[in-house]
Scaffold this motif. Structure first.
Motif, short mmCIF file in Angstrom:
data_model
loop_
_atom_site.label_atom_id
_atom_site.label_comp_id
_atom_site.label_asym_id
_atom_site.label_seq_id
_atom_site.Cartn_x
_atom_site.Cartn_y
_atom_site.Cartn_z
N THR A 132 0.16 12.27 11.48
CA THR A 132 0.55 10.88 11.65
C THR A 132 -0.38 10.27 12.68
N CYS A 133 -0.22 8.99 13.00
CA CYS A 133 -1.12 8.33 13.95
C CYS A 133 -0.30 7.38 14.81
N HIS A 134 -0.88 6.94 15.93
CA HIS A 134 -0.17 6.01 16.82
C HIS A 134 -0.01 4.62 16.19
N ALA A 135 -0.84 4.35 15.20
CA ALA A 135 -0.75 3.12 14.40
C ALA A 135 -1.53 3.44 13.13
N TYR A 136 -1.29 2.71 12.05
CA TYR A 136 -2.03 3.00 10.81
C TYR A 136 -3.06 1.93 10.52
N CYS A 137 -4.25 2.39 10.18
CA CYS A 137 -5.31 1.48 9.79
C CYS A 137 -5.07 1.05 8.35
N THR A 138 -5.22 -0.23 8.10
CA THR A 138 -4.98 -0.71 6.73
C THR A 138 -6.04 -0.22 5.75
N PHE A 139 -7.17 0.28 6.26
CA PHE A 139 -8.19 0.80 5.34
C PHE A 139 -7.96 2.28 5.03
N CYS A 140 -7.00 2.91 5.67
CA CYS A 140 -6.78 4.34 5.50
C CYS A 140 -5.69 4.57 4.47
N PHE A 141 -5.90 5.58 3.64
CA PHE A 141 -4.87 5.85 2.65
C PHE A 141 -4.22 7.21 2.88
N GLY A 193 -6.65 14.94 11.06
CA GLY A 193 -5.28 14.59 10.67
C GLY A 193 -5.26 13.59 9.54
N GLY A 194 -4.50 12.57 9.71
CA GLY A 194 -3.82 11.97 10.84
C GLY A 194 -4.58 12.03 12.16
N ASP A 195 -3.81 12.10 13.21
CA ASP A 195 -4.39 12.18 14.54
C ASP A 195 -3.76 13.35 15.28
N SER A 231 -9.81 11.75 16.64
CA SER A 231 -8.66 11.00 17.15
C SER A 231 -8.95 9.51 17.26
N LYS A 232 -7.90 8.74 17.04
CA LYS A 232 -8.00 7.31 17.32
C LYS A 232 -7.13 6.92 18.52
N ALA A 233 -6.66 7.91 19.25
CA ALA A 233 -5.79 7.62 20.39
C ALA A 233 -6.49 6.76 21.45
N ALA A 272 -14.10 10.20 18.30
CA ALA A 272 -13.25 9.02 18.49
C ALA A 272 -13.55 7.97 17.43
N HIS A 273 -12.48 7.40 16.87
CA HIS A 273 -12.68 6.32 15.89
C HIS A 273 -12.56 4.99 16.62
N PHE A 274 -13.63 4.23 16.60
CA PHE A 274 -13.59 2.85 17.10
C PHE A 274 -14.12 1.96 15.99
S1 SF4 Z 1 -8.09 5.93 9.80
FE1 SF4 Z 1 -7.53 7.56 11.24
S2 SF4 Z 1 -6.28 6.54 12.83
FE2 SF4 Z 1 -6.40 5.16 11.09
S3 SF4 Z 1 -4.55 5.59 9.94
FE3 SF4 Z 1 -6.20 6.82 9.03
S4 SF4 Z 1 -6.09 8.80 10.06
FE4 SF4 Z 1 -4.87 7.34 11.29
#
Ligand code: SF4
Ligand SMILES: *Cc1c(COP(=O)(O)O)cnc(C)c1O
Length: 451
Positions: A163-172, A210-212, A243-245, A280-282
């Motif tokens: 799972t992640c701290h928030a979800y990116c709308t581009f991620c499936f 992950g996820g993260d 991680s995207k944390a 890191a994902h930015f």
């Molecule tokens: S792109 Fe990375 S941080 Fe964003 S929702 Fe997907 S797994 Fe999580």
């Protein structure tokens, strides 16, 4: 003109890692409670409906840090961070959208809506080519949480990190794995993995993804990592954690209950002689702006870990060379190493975000030209496809034919890496599957290779 780097809170935050308690307490927002966000009142009824409709089909989660520190609400609905987390109407096709919207209007039951949502998900290519292959086995047992696609690197998806701290709308990659919540399970997974790595002396890098994985408590993460350190595998040189944390919840490294022990764990990894790289994902330079993010970067680097950065190139979020140049330059200033620029994968909401390969290459090139050599560690634009990671080197003309020049950055077969090859120029091509070999050849060189 928006300012990306300063918000009044940031300057307060960076003093001695002081974080106001109200901010440092993680609160997630989903379909269930997003209307509690005060700023939501700025949205029109249509925009709120879009969140509710699209959020039935695609994952939606954001949190108090993203809402209060990253999104520029004055710029909504066009704000890139808003689009990064909040579902948008055009992320579905009109007929898909109407189907869900109508069901909701007619008070359809949850089951009926879920069924329709599932049907739409299947239309969104949930398993793009190459996913789920390369699952390693140890003594006949499948390591379901791993992927060994490239010789030197093995990916590991700890079951608790999906799972992640928030979800990116581009991620499936919404949570499909319902985690089994006990430490014993983590240890069982890890012992198989350790045996597999021991048997594969070519593996130098273990990547936690992950996820993260940093959503996990330190205790759980340590249950995965400590046995690996203890196994003392000489040929395993590097542990990477994707991680995207840092952009979605930098307090993970500052003021969470187990932040200190997380940094201790990082310290233990580097002190054991392994290289630790946080991948890191930015997606946007604004994510590097808040003091909390800067402080978190500093604290991670104090453990001896390096931070490498990556992001896809996304229409409406970061499709301008200045955005990338500023992002890479800032990363270098903060001690991070720009690593990959990706092309969006052919899944989920890709039609909302995708950019022609030619434009992607122009954006990359133009950004690359405007940063110093220290930021030119970045490689891209790159497609993670079935045969490997393929970089668009550029557009050229050979024997009167306009072509894309490509090369493998990573290949299923290591021999493929680094050899330039050519595809017929196509101004509309967005992905590898749109490309045809140049010079009237029938196949790309790697398509004749049995591996
Ligand atoms: S792109 Fe990375 S941080 Fe964003 S929702 Fe997907 S797994 Fe999580
Ligand atoms: C990108 C990637 C890796 C890591 O490759 P590097 O070039 O070493 O960063 C490993 N496995 C898969 C499946 C990947 O997509």
């Amino acid at each position: 003109m928006q300012t990306f780097f300063e918000s009044p809170l940031s300057s307060v935050l960076s003093k001695d890692y002081l974080t106001p308690k109200s901010l440092a307490h993680y609160k997630s927002f989903t379909l269930r409670n997003f209307r509690e966000i005060p700023q939501i009142r700025r949205l029109s009824a249509e925009q709120i409906e879009a969140i509710e409709v699209v959020g039935r089909v695609l994952p939606f989660k954001t949190n108090n840090y993203v809402v209060n520190e990253l999104i520029d609400w004055a710029n909504v609905p066009n704000d890139p961070i808003f689009i990064l987390n909040f579902p948008q109407k055009d992320m579905l096709k009109p007929d898909q959208y109407e189907m869900i919207a109508n069901l909701m209007k007619h008070n359809a039951g949850v089951d009926e809506i879920d069924q329709a949502a599932m049907k739409i998900r299947w239309e969104l290519n949930p398993h793009p080519a190459g996913q789920g292959r390369n699952i390693p086995t140890y003594e006949g047992i499948k390591l379901k949480g791993s992927q060994h696609k490239y010789r030197e690197t093995i990916l590991f998806f700890p079951s608790h990190g999906q799972t992640c701290h928030a979800y990116c709308t581009f991620c499936f990659r919404w949570p499909q794995f319902v985690g089994m919540n006990d430490i014993k399970f983590a240890m069982r997974e890890t012992s198989l993995l350790i045996n597999y790595i021991k048997n594969h002396p070519e593996i130098t890098d273990l990547i936690f993804t992950g996820g993260d994985p940093l959503v996990m408590s330190t205790k759980l993460l340590a249950a995965y990592i400590n046995p690996i350190l203890k196994a003392n595998i000489r040929h395993l040189k590097t542990i990477r954690i994707g991680s995207k944390a840092l952009s979605y919840w930098p307090y993970r490294f500052l003021s969470d209950d187990d932040s200190e022990s997380l940094l201790d764990l990082f310290n233990n990894i580097t002190r054991s002689g392994k290289h630790l790289s946080i991948m890191a994902h930015f997606n946007h330079p604004r994510e590097l702006g808040p003091g909390a993010a800067k402080d978190a970067i500093k604290r991670i680097r104090e453990t001896g870990a390096e931070i490498r950065t990556q992001s896809p190139l996304l229409r409406r979020i970061n499709d301008h060379p200045e955005v990338w140049a500023r992002m890479w330059q800032t990363q270098v200033e903060l001690g991070c190493i720009p690593y990959y620029m990706f092309i969006v994968r052919d899944t989920g909401t890709h039609q909302y975000f995708e950019i022609p390969l030619e434009t992607a290459w122009n954006i990359f090139r133009s950004a690359y030209q405007n940063v110093s050599g220290l930021a030119r560690t970045v490689r891209g634009p790159s497609m993670s496809a079935r045969p490997g990671k393929i970089q668009v080197l550029g557009i050229s003309e050979i024997q009167g034919e306009k072509v894309f020049v490509l090369r493998f950055l990573q290949g299923r077969n290591p021999d493929w890496v680094g050899k330039p090859f050519f595809a017929r120029y196509d101004k509309n091509a967005n992905w590898l599957s749109d490309l045809k070999p140049a010079f009237n050849e029938k196949r790309f060189f790697y398509e004749t290779d049995p591996s």
